[in-house]
Design an enzyme around this catalytic site. Structure first.
Site, mmCIF file in Angstrom:
data_model
loop_
_atom_site.group_PDB
_atom_site.id
_atom_site.type_symbol
_atom_site.label_atom_id
_atom_site.label_comp_id
_atom_site.label_asym_id
_atom_site.label_seq_id
_atom_site.Cartn_x
_atom_site.Cartn_y
_atom_site.Cartn_z
ATOM 1 N N GLU A 235 30.279 48.597 39.658
ATOM 2 C CA GLU A 235 30.017 47.586 40.697
ATOM 3 C C GLU A 235 31.296 46.838 41.101
ATOM 4 O O GLU A 235 31.237 45.793 41.751
ATOM 5 C CB GLU A 235 28.907 46.622 40.278
ATOM 6 C CG GLU A 235 29.138 45.841 39.031
ATOM 7 C CD GLU A 235 28.667 46.568 37.762
ATOM 8 O OE1 GLU A 235 28.494 45.878 36.756
ATOM 9 O OE2 GLU A 235 28.498 47.802 37.765
ATOM 10 N N SER A 236 32.452 47.386 40.759
ATOM 11 C CA SER A 236 33.720 46.705 41.041
ATOM 12 C C SER A 236 34.054 46.648 42.535
ATOM 13 O O SER A 236 34.099 47.677 43.216
ATOM 14 C CB SER A 236 34.849 47.427 40.292
ATOM 15 O OG SER A 236 36.107 47.037 40.813
ATOM 16 N N ASN A 237 34.320 45.441 43.001
ATOM 17 C CA ASN A 237 34.789 45.265 44.384
ATOM 18 C C ASN A 237 36.222 45.737 44.531
ATOM 19 O O ASN A 237 36.629 46.216 45.584
ATOM 20 C CB ASN A 237 34.703 43.781 44.768
ATOM 21 C CG ASN A 237 33.294 43.251 44.669
ATOM 22 O OD1 ASN A 237 32.394 43.744 45.334
ATOM 23 N ND2 ASN A 237 33.075 42.263 43.807
#
Ligand SMILES: *Cc1c(COP(=O)(O)O)cnc(C)c1O
Length: 347
Positions: free
Chosen positions: A77-79
């Site tokens: 879920e890393s931006n």
């Protein structure tokens, strides 16, 4: 702009300046403090967020080194991974993302976007994010041995060059404050790896702006953050040739709003996401910004931030991960109706 900042190679990726605007209905809901949002969720590139500012300097460095791939890592879920993979696509470079554990069960949010961007995904099989940088550098070595020219970007873009993006943001904020004629007491943001907070601290000190920076940590303890940030501010001032020192007393980190852990939504964070959506039509995220606003709400409630203060909330983005947390966000403890009654139209 300072000649030292201007002399760093930079690629224009973000749409700048991002807006600095009052959030009147939210201010009212929080008891009337003078609250402004700095909309770095609207940096634009690859769905925006704070990581785009760091990538302007990191990607320029990669190009300067004639790299042919960007290699980084983070959770699914890393931006940071999503925006780095978007930059790779834009520059015609290969994008490689090193992710902990195994393939996630669901293809949603940022992970879905990584796939859409055709990122090469490398799963470490190791659930501990702590060792991710080691796995990233192994992957970089492997690709180099195969004849590639990989450019390594650490998890979260951690580096003095990454921080330079937020030194530039601090300069941008200062000129907006002058234009708007406001004098904030506090800027509050979510803190992860500390790149954002470190860059802001250096930038504000350099601009001689007397505004405290509160970091609401979403993963590490307060002491860990302070040590990280202190080191980053040192290295950042050094590459910019700035003769200034940030001491641990300047680094204000609050670690009471992490909840059950990184990337695990907290009830207060979810409530904050709902509140901001329903008062302002602005989307936060469950991992970072929701918890930061939950922190702000609590600090105001406890009187640690009094309602005569002027506060800027730096909205660092992250809204794509909303889609990975649909069930938490739509859970039955939704207090929509009471909120609706509480809030008269104040705009
Ligand atoms: C990465 C991130 C942060 C934290 O930024 P750091 O510079 O790592 O402290 C905050 N908010 C969002 C949405 C992020 O993606």
């Amino acid at each position: 702009m300072n000649p030292d900042l201007a002399s760093l190679p930079r690629l224009e990726l973000a749409k700048l300046p991002t807006p600095l605007e009052p959030v009147r209905r939210l201010s009212h809901a929080l008891g009337g403090l003078d609250l402004w949002f700095k909309r770095d969720d609207l940096t634009g590139f690859g769905l925006g967020g704070n990581k785009v500012r760091s990538l302007e300097y990191l990607a320029a460095d990669a190009i300067g080194q004639e790299s042919d791939m960007l290699v980084t890592g983070g959770s699914p879920e890393s931006n940071h991974v999503r925006t780095t993979m978007a930059v790779a696509a834009y520059l015609g470079l290969k994008g490689v993302a090193v992710l902990p554990s195994m393939q996630p069960a669901e293809t949603q949010g940022n992970f879905l976007l990584d796939k859409l961007l055709n990122a090469k995904l490398v799963f470490t099989g190791d659930p501990d994010r702590k060792y991710l940088d080691k796995h990233i550098s192994h992957e970089v070595e492997r690709l180099r041995a195969l004849g590639g020219k990989p450019y390594m970007i650490r998890r979260g873009g951690v580096s003095p060059l990454g921080c330079a993006g937020y030194v530039a943001a601090a300069v941008e904020i200062c000129s907006q404050l002058k234009e708007l004629n406001i004098d904030p007491d506090i800027l509050l943001c979510a803190t992860g790896c500390g790149v954002t907070q470190a860059g802001l601290l250096v930038g504000f000190k350099w601009m001689e702006l007397n505004c405290k920076v509160y970091g609401i940590t979403v993963s590490r303890t307060r002491n860990e953050c302070i040590a990280y940030i202190e080191q980053l501010t040192k290295e950042t001032a050094e590459i910019l040739g700035l003769d200034l020192t940030i001491t641990s007393d300047d680094i204000l980190v609050i670690d009471e709003y992490i909840g059950d852990g990184y990337s695990i939504p907290s009830p207060e964070g979810i409530e904050s996401i709902r509140l901001v959506a329903r008062t302002e039509g602005i989307f936060l995220d469950p991992i970072y910004t929701g918890k930061a606003i939950a922190g702000l709400t609590d600090l105001v409630k406890k009187g640690n931030i009094s309602s005569d203060k002027t506060v800027i909330f730096l909205h660092t983005g992250g809204s794509p991960s909303i889609f990975s947390y649909a069930s938490a966000i739509t859970a039955s403890n939704d207090s929509a109706n009471s909120l609706f009654i509480k809030l008269p139209g104040v705009k």
